[in-house]
Scaffold this active site. Sequence first.
Site: not given
Length: 778
Positions: A391, A394, A464
Amino acid sequence: MIKRLLIVVAAIATALTTALAQPNSQTQQIAKFVSGNTNIQVQFYSPSIVRVLKTPVNKPYSPKSLVVIREPEKTPVKIHRNGDLFIMASSAIKVMVNNKSGRIAFYNAAGKQLLIDSTTSFLPKDDAGKPSYTVKGSFVLQSKEPIYGIGQIMDNKFNRRGSSLQLKNENMSTYSPYFMSVLGYGVYWDNYSISNFTDKPGELAFESLGHCADYYFMYGGNADGVIKQVRKLSGQAPMLPLWAYGFFQSRERYKTQDESINVLKKYRELRVPIDVIIQDWRYWPEYKGTDSAWNSQLFDTERFPRPKQWVDEIHKLNAKLMIVTWPGFGPKTDQRKELDSKNMIINFDTWPPNSGARPYDVYNPAALDIYWKYLNKRIFSYLGNDGWWLDSTEPDHINVKDADFDLPTHLGSYRSVKNAFSFMHNGGIATHQKQTSKNKRVVLLTRSGFIGQQRFGSNTWSGDVTSSWDMLQKQIPAALNYTLMGIPNWNSDIGGFFAGGWNDGGGAKNPGFQELYLRWMQFGAFCPMMRSHGTDIPREIYNFGKPGDWCFDGQQKMINLRYRLLPYNYSTAWDVSKNDGTFMRPLIMDFAADSACYEIGNEYLFGRSLLVSPVTKPDVKNWPVYLPKGADWLDFWTGEKLNGGQTINKEVPKDIIPVYVKAGSILPWGPAVQYTGEKAWDNLELRIYPGANGSFNFYEDEKDNYNYEKGFYSTIEFHWDDANKQLTIGARKGKFPGMISLRRFKISVVKPGMNIGMGDNNTVKTVEYTGKKLIVKI
């Protein structure tokens, strides 16, 4: 007057003069020029790939690529001069450099102009206290030439002409400085900084922070050919295990080990197939009620008292476990303390807010070693999990300050390498796991990506996203452009992540959310990974109703379909890995001659046979589907045959997604199972869709190890001769431990009105197969 000098590498001045005077066949692959204030180097990496490197005069720079792993191969290149033009030609492409202007033109072997590199500028720029440049490379395309790629962009556009984008990888936005043309070429601008991409009339430009302009021109003739060149440069996609093509269930989050076990048991009780359960965040202990121990990779002793037993029980239920791990560590974790002590933390706040968590320096090889040391000891080698959910790759950036981008990393300022964060993080885990064990193929679910990341077995999800019809619609062109970068594995949270807006109407019992979720699941069934996940509303199938309810039955139908397609999907995975194929194939890949396909980003081929057009609006009775020119098509559900080159309106009750099969296809149809390894493929149906000749390469191996890399696998080539109504089952090639020696193929030829779609009982002939060639007359 500025002096311009042409230099051919490795040649002294006298040899150079002779070469220019006698334009004959030569083998030099590199040429260097000085044009104005710019040094230019043109180098053939292969007959189809040319690298162009530009630097300011007197500012030499030799970049080492993170992405490109290919070394130049010996390539015959013919070189000659025509006035101010210096021409280098391989068997596939011709490069013409204007020695006065520095302008570079690219042509195919037939002489068709493909692209012009018009200008490159270097504007001095301070990079965290060190001299650098804002580098701008400008190109000229044909005025109406469609291009694709750039990344996963949530704007519902497919053709990227006219786009103006900041290339800055964030949650839901995943970019790479790359584009592909419908003319059969691609360009990769080898830079990892926060960049700009602009296309306007007369100019397509990349603008980045760096010391050079470094790009690769790749010619493939078509989209498949370009992707092949991308993977030649940056690495092939490995085989994922068979279980990776089953159904994944997740939520934010399972709070105890018993909760996830009970979910699996409920699926087994309801006889709904499932292969993977995912453990999301906060399985680790809290520290005095705070997140300061974030991502410790340890298990809370109250909620997960027996983690080894938990994983063993999941495996006994014939399922796999994927566990989340993050790139940031809370200040109370052992990892953070060690990384901090060695200056291997990038000092900005990452998720969760107010936790003090900060990301590690993924650009430092020693930091990648430390990350794996804890991950392996505390989870992989201890528990034996099967995959990783990576997760925030970035990564998340809390309380963003511009000065944060000046922070140092092992490879320079964070600003200069930000977009490669996911690439480096994925690469570190994939490389270390494979070195640790060859018995489990690496499976990574990651929230971001970069070109070349396919070589790590990564599967990017779209982030998301909100639970809305508009967002469902945006997923499709975003996915297609992403996979055109050569990264074949992509998925999304089925139903969207943030679903709180549907709670007022009953959450999972809200008919509006049920319809959205089912339509999203239909799309998910035709993605490389089929994964249910989200927050606000639990997504397990039994939350939507019970058997007999339309939403429950519609979901079960799609999950069952996914499992019946396993032989097709796994063989497609081999095509992706071996032949540089693509799972989600925009229509321009197979029907580039049909200009009507240039703007169609809401439907695609899944593999080389199945045309899919997901329904992305509520309360519709019919759905328009364009059937590309150049093939005939058969309705997957009814067998109706239709001509290509037309738009039809498909009736779409809530349990039907429009799926059409290309005439000439041979579709291997697997058994009904509850998990991928439940039944052997010793009794398969071969569905033949007549109307054209066709073939299919059926692949098998040991399902989950790296022995296939040593040649332990088998293939069987099926060929359909439509005029003679004859199926040839070729001699089996290869072998592996546990290979089926005797099997049956049940052969059916699809006709309108047959009981097809999810039905069985279509057999017109059954044959026994021992590995020797068979010819079957229908």
